[in-house]
Design a protein around this motif. Sequence first.
Motif, PDB file in Angstrom:
ATOM      1  N   SER A 163      39.120  45.861  35.561  1.00 41.86           N
ATOM      2  CA  SER A 163      37.694  46.184  35.587  1.00 41.86           C
ATOM      3  C   SER A 163      36.894  44.912  35.364  1.00 41.86           C
ATOM      4  O   SER A 163      37.253  44.090  34.524  1.00 41.86           O
ATOM      5  N   TYR A 164      35.826  44.757  36.121  1.00 44.33           N
ATOM      6  CA  TYR A 164      34.997  43.559  36.017  1.00 44.33           C
ATOM      7  C   TYR A 164      33.533  43.956  36.174  1.00 44.33           C
ATOM      8  O   TYR A 164      33.211  45.006  36.732  1.00 44.33           O
ATOM      9  N   SER A 165      32.662  43.129  35.651  1.00 43.82           N
ATOM     10  CA  SER A 165      31.229  43.411  35.693  1.00 43.82           C
ATOM     11  C   SER A 165      30.521  42.375  36.546  1.00 43.82           C
ATOM     12  O   SER A 165      30.927  41.213  36.591  1.00 43.82           O
ATOM     13  N   THR A 177      29.901  47.988  36.549  1.00 41.04           N
ATOM     14  CA  THR A 177      31.325  47.743  36.327  1.00 41.04           C
ATOM     15  C   THR A 177      32.113  48.340  37.482  1.00 41.04           C
ATOM     16  O   THR A 177      31.893  49.503  37.849  1.00 41.04           O
ATOM     17  N   THR A 179      36.183  48.367  39.544  1.00 41.89           N
ATOM     18  CA  THR A 179      37.615  48.254  39.269  1.00 41.89           C
ATOM     19  C   THR A 179      38.373  47.937  40.548  1.00 41.89           C
ATOM     20  O   THR A 179      38.090  48.504  41.601  1.00 41.89           O
ATOM     21  N   GLU A 235      36.924  37.338  35.700  1.00 40.89           N
ATOM     22  CA  GLU A 235      37.405  38.228  34.646  1.00 40.89           C
ATOM     23  C   GLU A 235      38.900  38.017  34.409  1.00 40.89           C
ATOM     24  O   GLU A 235      39.350  37.963  33.249  1.00 40.89           O
ATOM     25  N   SER A 375      36.654  42.498  27.690  1.00 38.56           N
ATOM     26  CA  SER A 375      35.849  43.726  27.755  1.00 38.56           C
ATOM     27  C   SER A 375      35.578  44.271  26.356  1.00 38.56           C
ATOM     28  O   SER A 375      34.471  44.753  26.064  1.00 38.56           O
TER      29      SER A 375
END
Length: 554
Positions: A163-165, A177, A179, A235, A375
């Motif tokens: 998962s990354y923002s 966010t 994934t 990330e 996270s």
Amino acid sequence: MAASILRRCWGSLLAQRCRTGDVPVLHNGQTWRRAQASGSIASGRRAGNSPAGERGVAPWVAVVGLEIHAQISSNSKLFSGSQVQFAAPPNSLVSFFDASLPGTLPALNRRCVEAAVMTGLALNCRINKKSLFDRKHYFYADLPAGYQITQQRLPVAVNGSLSYSLCVGGKKNQMVTRTVRIKQIQLEQDSGKSLHDDTRSQTLIDLNRAGVGLMEVVMEPDMSSGEEAAAAVRELQLILQTLGSSQAIMAEGQLRVDANVSVHHPGEAYGVRTEVKNINSARFLARAIDYEIQRQIKELENGQTVMNETRAFDYKHGCTIPMRDKEGKQDYRFMPEPNLPPLILYDTKSLPANMNHQQVVNIDWIRERLPDLPSVKRVKLVEQYGILPEHSVALLNEDGLMEFFQNVVRQTQMNPKKVIGWILNDMLCYLKQHNLTVKESPVSSLLLADLLNLLERGAISSSAAKQVFEELWKGEGKTPLQIVKEKKLELIQDQQEFEQICQAVMEGHQEEVMEIKKGNRKVLNKLIGLVQRTTRGRADPVLVKQILEKRLSQ
């Protein structure tokens, strides 16, 4: 030699075409126009590939998948005892096995296995208790054995997610966010390095890197833009650095990215993909993918066909250029590695009672020792300091900035919400301008905290604080209080002096005064700024506003 010269000439031509926006796509050395005329490619548009402007045609959708090679942080190589060191003298860190001398055998590095398991757990993967090693055959000068030991059939970790923002919206002020699925993580050897000397028409080989342990992280094609891909890589980079499984310094080749890119219309099958190889910067990755998406759309809308090929990114000209075609699938002749048994991992339940714990890798033992991932750290920052989620992302994206922020907060009475503004708007801005890391900053957390304490106590104004920060950045060893006294930046405390300065400014700017009295209150800010300029930032803006409003109402 003739072929080498031809390649260099063709590279120059492509660079020139990139600058003008006219990028030809080649097949076997022919331009598309010639190839179509000779019948070597199909002419005309495939169904659904007509220009997006035509009625009834849906917009293009891009598909991006990544293959990422992360160098494992280990003192020695994956299968030999040779030391791992960046920028060592050429061929100074090469064992007999690395050079593929006859009779040498691989010995698996326990540290590399633990790093791969740790990374797999952090990426929500299923760890295979049994994994296998394979030989991938290809012949190149920097691969002395003629094959690479990898994990093609059964890798160490599979079926994970990351998962990354990223910021979206017109002003990039909204965090979302997303994934991406992780297909697998596999252990493999790195190759050596080829150094091309065009002047002498020679290629020199450095085997220092040969045999260094890599983790290949294969991401499913779940992304659709360069921005998403860059955010996912950043990330992953943070996670690897947090775990200590890789330093992941892209500038040193410790994290290299291959991007697979294709475009199609919604509802149709995925288009033909191209692979952009060996990108070593998140910023360049975003640029390369976005360029490649637009290039493919342009080709298809012009009635041409996207080739299944490998391309390189020319960062100087901002375009991708062909390296080799992939129309005929390369046969790597994978086979089981005969000199390595299956890699067996254990958990607490399956670990035999009489087993030497130093000789095995315990998955549960590694899981229990996982540190807080980025996270989790972001959530804690938001909860503890009341900052915005996008601020927490910025703090973690810059190495050492989160610790700097926390140190400042501990040493100052200022609200953390105000401190974050100084950290991101001033501190980080100066670092970027001077191309410095947080550790190289001439302004320590203690100095910044002292400055913010002066501001919070009302000893100086915010504009004076900016001046003090500029002086601190010079690194002359002075404290904020010393600078304030030398530059005479203390706030004016004499009420009568304040009154006189405000009156003088009003008398010298009668037009602005008349505008304010007519109802144009915006002009009041101009008068406040003039008072601040007169006092060289030593006036409290709130007090100045009160005095001016009082005199204007008389």
